[in-house]
Design a protein around this motif. Structure first.
Motif, short mmCIF file in Angstrom:
data_model
loop_
_atom_site.label_atom_id
_atom_site.label_comp_id
_atom_site.label_asym_id
_atom_site.label_seq_id
_atom_site.Cartn_x
_atom_site.Cartn_y
_atom_site.Cartn_z
N TYR D 134 0.81 -1.20 0.00
CA TYR D 134 0.00 0.00 0.00
C TYR D 134 0.85 1.26 0.00
O TYR D 134 0.51 2.25 -0.64
CB TYR D 134 -0.94 0.00 1.21
CG TYR D 134 -2.12 -0.93 1.01
CD1 TYR D 134 -3.00 -0.74 -0.05
CD2 TYR D 134 -2.35 -1.99 1.87
CE1 TYR D 134 -4.08 -1.58 -0.24
CE2 TYR D 134 -3.42 -2.84 1.69
CZ TYR D 134 -4.29 -2.64 0.63
OH TYR D 134 -5.35 -3.48 0.44
N ILE D 135 1.94 1.20 0.75
CA ILE D 135 2.80 2.39 0.78
C ILE D 135 3.32 2.71 -0.61
O ILE D 135 3.37 3.86 -1.03
CB ILE D 135 3.97 2.16 1.77
CG1 ILE D 135 3.44 2.25 3.21
CG2 ILE D 135 5.05 3.22 1.56
CD1 ILE D 135 4.49 2.04 4.28
N LYS D 136 3.62 1.67 -1.35
CA LYS D 136 4.10 1.92 -2.72
C LYS D 136 3.03 2.60 -3.56
O LYS D 136 3.31 3.51 -4.36
CB LYS D 136 4.50 0.60 -3.38
CG LYS D 136 5.95 0.27 -3.12
CD LYS D 136 6.38 -1.01 -3.83
CE LYS D 136 7.70 -1.50 -3.25
NZ LYS D 136 7.79 -2.97 -3.26
N LEU D 137 1.78 2.17 -3.37
CA LEU D 137 0.69 2.81 -4.11
C LEU D 137 0.58 4.28 -3.76
O LEU D 137 0.35 5.14 -4.62
CB LEU D 137 -0.63 2.10 -3.79
CG LEU D 137 -0.81 0.70 -4.37
CD1 LEU D 137 -2.15 0.12 -3.95
CD2 LEU D 137 -0.73 0.76 -5.90
N ILE D 138 0.77 4.56 -2.46
CA ILE D 138 0.66 5.96 -2.02
C ILE D 138 1.78 6.79 -2.65
O ILE D 138 1.54 7.90 -3.14
CB ILE D 138 0.73 6.04 -0.47
CG1 ILE D 138 -0.54 5.40 0.12
CG2 ILE D 138 0.84 7.49 -0.02
CD1 ILE D 138 -0.51 5.26 1.62
#
Lengths: 199, 199, 199, 199
Positions: D134-138
DNA sequence: TATGAATGAGGATTCATTCAT
DNA sequence: CATGAATGAATCCTCATTCAT
C-alpha cells in the motif's frame, strides 16, 4: 526440596508417600517412574502430590537425598567410633553396621543401582564425597606402613565399591552372603592371589 | 528372532536399523526406548518395522544378541590363540584385542550398562557363559601352581567384571586409560596391597 | 465489588494486589490469568484472596474499573478546564495530560488491548460513555462552524480511538512518538491528504 | 506445516478439522484454545490429530497461513487488475472484492483480531508485507500529484487498517454497513473535516 | 479474619501396535 | 511385501475453588 506443606503432613501419610516413591524408583528409572502409580499407591489425590512437590524431579531429588542418607550417614558417623581402625576395618565395620543394624530394604539397592545409570549430578556428588573419605583413610594407612605406598587409592575404592554394588544388586546376595564375600574380596586385595614368588 | 524378511534386506538397510537400535537402547531403557524414534532414525516406514520384528521386545532381544557377540566373541576365539596363557594374561589380552582392534563404540558400553539393570534372562545367560570360561582358566592356573588353590574363582571374575564395566561406563575412561587401570587392578589382585608381614 | 475487608487492608497490601493483577491481566486474558500467580506475586495467602474477592471474575471486574479510571477520569475532568477548546484541541490536550503527566505504565495498554477482545459489557459501557462526550464536542464544533456539518461524528471518534490504541499497543510507540503521530493523524482528519482540486 | 498425512485426508475430513480450528481460534487465544475441543468438534481421535500436526502450534501456524491467505491474497492479485487505480480506489476495490465475493465468515474476523494480540512473528510479517504494498501505491499517487507529497504514507495505512479491523470486529458491522463507513473514512482522509479557511 | 491443605477435572503430548491398501 | 493411517490409553502438570482450623 518438597514444599513445607509436605512436612506438615501426618507421619503416616508422609511415610506412605516415601514408600510409594521408593517402590516406584526401585522398579523404574526416573523417566519411567509414574506419578500416577505413586499417588495411587500412596492413596493421595493428584492435586495433593503437586502441592507437596513441584514436579517429578522435585520428588526424585528429595528421594535421592533420603536414600543417600541411608548409605552415607553411617559412614560419616561410625568412622569416628574407631579412630585407629585401618581402611579395611572401617569398610568391614561400616558394612556390618549398615546392613545388620539398619535392615536396608532391597528396594534401596535397586534404586541405588538405577541411580548409577542416571549419573545424576546429585549422585555424583554423594559418591565423590564418600570416595574422598575412604581415600583419606588409605593415605593414613600408607603413612602408618600398613598399605603399600605406591597403591592407587582411588582404584582401590573403586574396586570395592563396584564389587559391592554389583554383588548386592545383581547377585541379590543376602546380608550374610554379601558380608562373607566382602571379607574375601578385602583379603584378596590385601594379600593377592598369586602364589608367592610367581610374579 | 526377527522375521526372515529382515535378513533379506540389503546390508545397508539392516545396518541402519541396528545402528538406530543401538543409539536408542544406549540412551534409553527398554521401556523408554521409542519405536517411533528408531524408525525415524533408521528411515524406514513404521509398517516395515513390524514386518521385520514382532514387537519392541523382539527387536530388543535381537539387539542384545548382537551386542553380546561384540563382547563375547573375542573371548571365545582369542583365548585359544594362546593356549598356555594364564588367566591374567588372557584377561589382558582379550581386553586389548577387543578395545584396541575392534574400536567398540561408546554406545555399546551404555547399552551394556543398561542391560545390567534389566537383569534380563538373556543377559544373565551370556554373563554366566562368559564367567564359566574364565573360571576354568583360573582352575587351570591353580592346578599349575600359579594361583593360590583356595582363591575363590567366581569372586575373582566378579571383581574384575564389575570394575571393568564400572570404569568404562561411569568414569567413561578412554581405551588407554582403562587398560592402564585394568593392569593396576590385576596387579592388586595378584600381589595384594598389604605391606608384607602385616597381615 | 471486592469484599469490604479488602478496603480495610493497608494501602501497601492493596497496592501489591492491584499491581499483581495488572501484571497478570496485561500478560494474560481472563481465562489464562492465574490466581496462583497473582497471589504469589502479591505475596498473600490463597485463603486471603478469596476473603477479599468472590472469585476471579470479581477481581477482574474490580481491575477493569481501576484501569478504566486511569483512562476516562482525565477526560471527564480536564475537558472542563478549557471550555472553549475545539474537539481536536481537547483530544490533543487530554492525550498530553494523560500521557505526560500520569506516566501510564505500558501494562495498562496491554491490559486495555486485551479488554477489546473480551468485549465485556463493562468495557463497552466505558467506551460508550467516553465516545458520547467526544461526539458532543464535535456537534458543538459543527454549530460553531469549525467542523463540516455533514461529518459523521461517531466515525471520527472511532478513527481516532482505533488508531490510538493500535499505535500504542501494536507499534509500542513511546509517548513522544505517539503524540507526534497523533498530531499528524488529527491534521489529516482536519485537512485531508488529497491535493486540492483533485476530488 | 502439517504432516503430509493431513493432505491425504478426504476433503470432507480436512474441512471438518479446519472448521473446528477456525471456531476454536475465533473464540479463544492460542493458549486458551483446546485441542480436546477441536478434536471433539472435528470428530477425530486424539491420536489422529497428532499424526496430522506436530503440536498445537503447528496447527496454529497452518491456520494463520490459511487465514492470512483469505486476507492478503485478494490484495496481491486484484491490484494488478486496475493498473492505474489510485490508492483509495484500490482500497475500496479490494475491500469490495474480498467482502462481497468471498463471503468471509465472521469467525475469521474474530480470529484475525486475536492474532493482533498475539503479535506473532508470522502475523507481523503478513502485516508488514501488506503495508508495504500500500505504501508503494501511495508513493505512486504522490508522484502523480494525487496525494500531498508530505503526507505520511505509513500513518495513512495504519489509520485505515486500524479502523477497518476495529469496525469489523468491535462494531460487528455487516458487509454493507462496513463498506459504507469505509467510504466515509476514505473521504475524510482525502478531504478532511475542517471547514475551509479554518485551520 | 487469616490461613493453607485438599481436590479432581482438564490441559498437551507420546506411544506401541493393528490393519487396510 | 511395503506402507502409513488410525487409535485410545497413558504421560506430567496446572487450575480455581472450598473448607476446616
Amino acid at each position: 526440596m518438597p514444599n513445607k506443606t509436605f512436612f506438615h503432613l501426618t507421619d503416616e501419610k508422609r511415610r506412605r508417600i516415601v514408600d510409594a516413591a521408593l517402590q516406584e524408583f526401585a522398579a523404574h528409572s526416573f523417566n519411567e517412574a509414574s506419578i500416577n502409580r505413586i499417588i495411587k499407591h500412596a492413596d493421595i489425590p493428584k492435586g495433593s502430590f503437586y502441592q507437596y512437590f513441584k514436579n517429578k524431579e522435585d520428588l526424585y531429588l528429595y528421594f535421592l537425598d533420603e536414600v543417600s542418607k541411608e548409605f552415607t550417614d553411617p559412614l560419616l558417623h561410625e568412622k569416628e567410633m574407631y579412630p585407629d581402625a585401618t581402611f579395611f576395618e572401617v569398610i568391614q565395620h561400616v558394612n556390618r553396621e549398615v546392613l545388620k543394624l539398619k535392615n536396608i530394604k532391597p528396594e534401596y539397592i535397586e534404586a541405588r543401582m538405577r541411580m548409577e545409570l542416571d549419573n545424576n549430578e546429585f549422585i555424583r556428588n554423594i559418591r565423590k564425597k564418600s570416595t574422598e573419605k575412604y581415600i583419606k583413610l588409605i593415605e593414613r594407612d600408607k603413612a602408618r606402613g600398613i598399605i603399600k605406598p605406591d597403591a592407587d587409592a582411588e582404584i582401590l575404592v573403586d574396586m570395592i565399591a563396584s564389587f559391592s554394588l554389583n554383588e548386592r544388586y545383581r547377585n541379590k546376595s543376602g546380608v550374610e552372603e554379601y558380608l562373607r564375600k566382602l571379607d574375601i574380596v578385602l583379603n584378596i586385595i590385601k594379600e593377592g592371589v598369586a602364589v608367592a614368588g610367581d610374579t
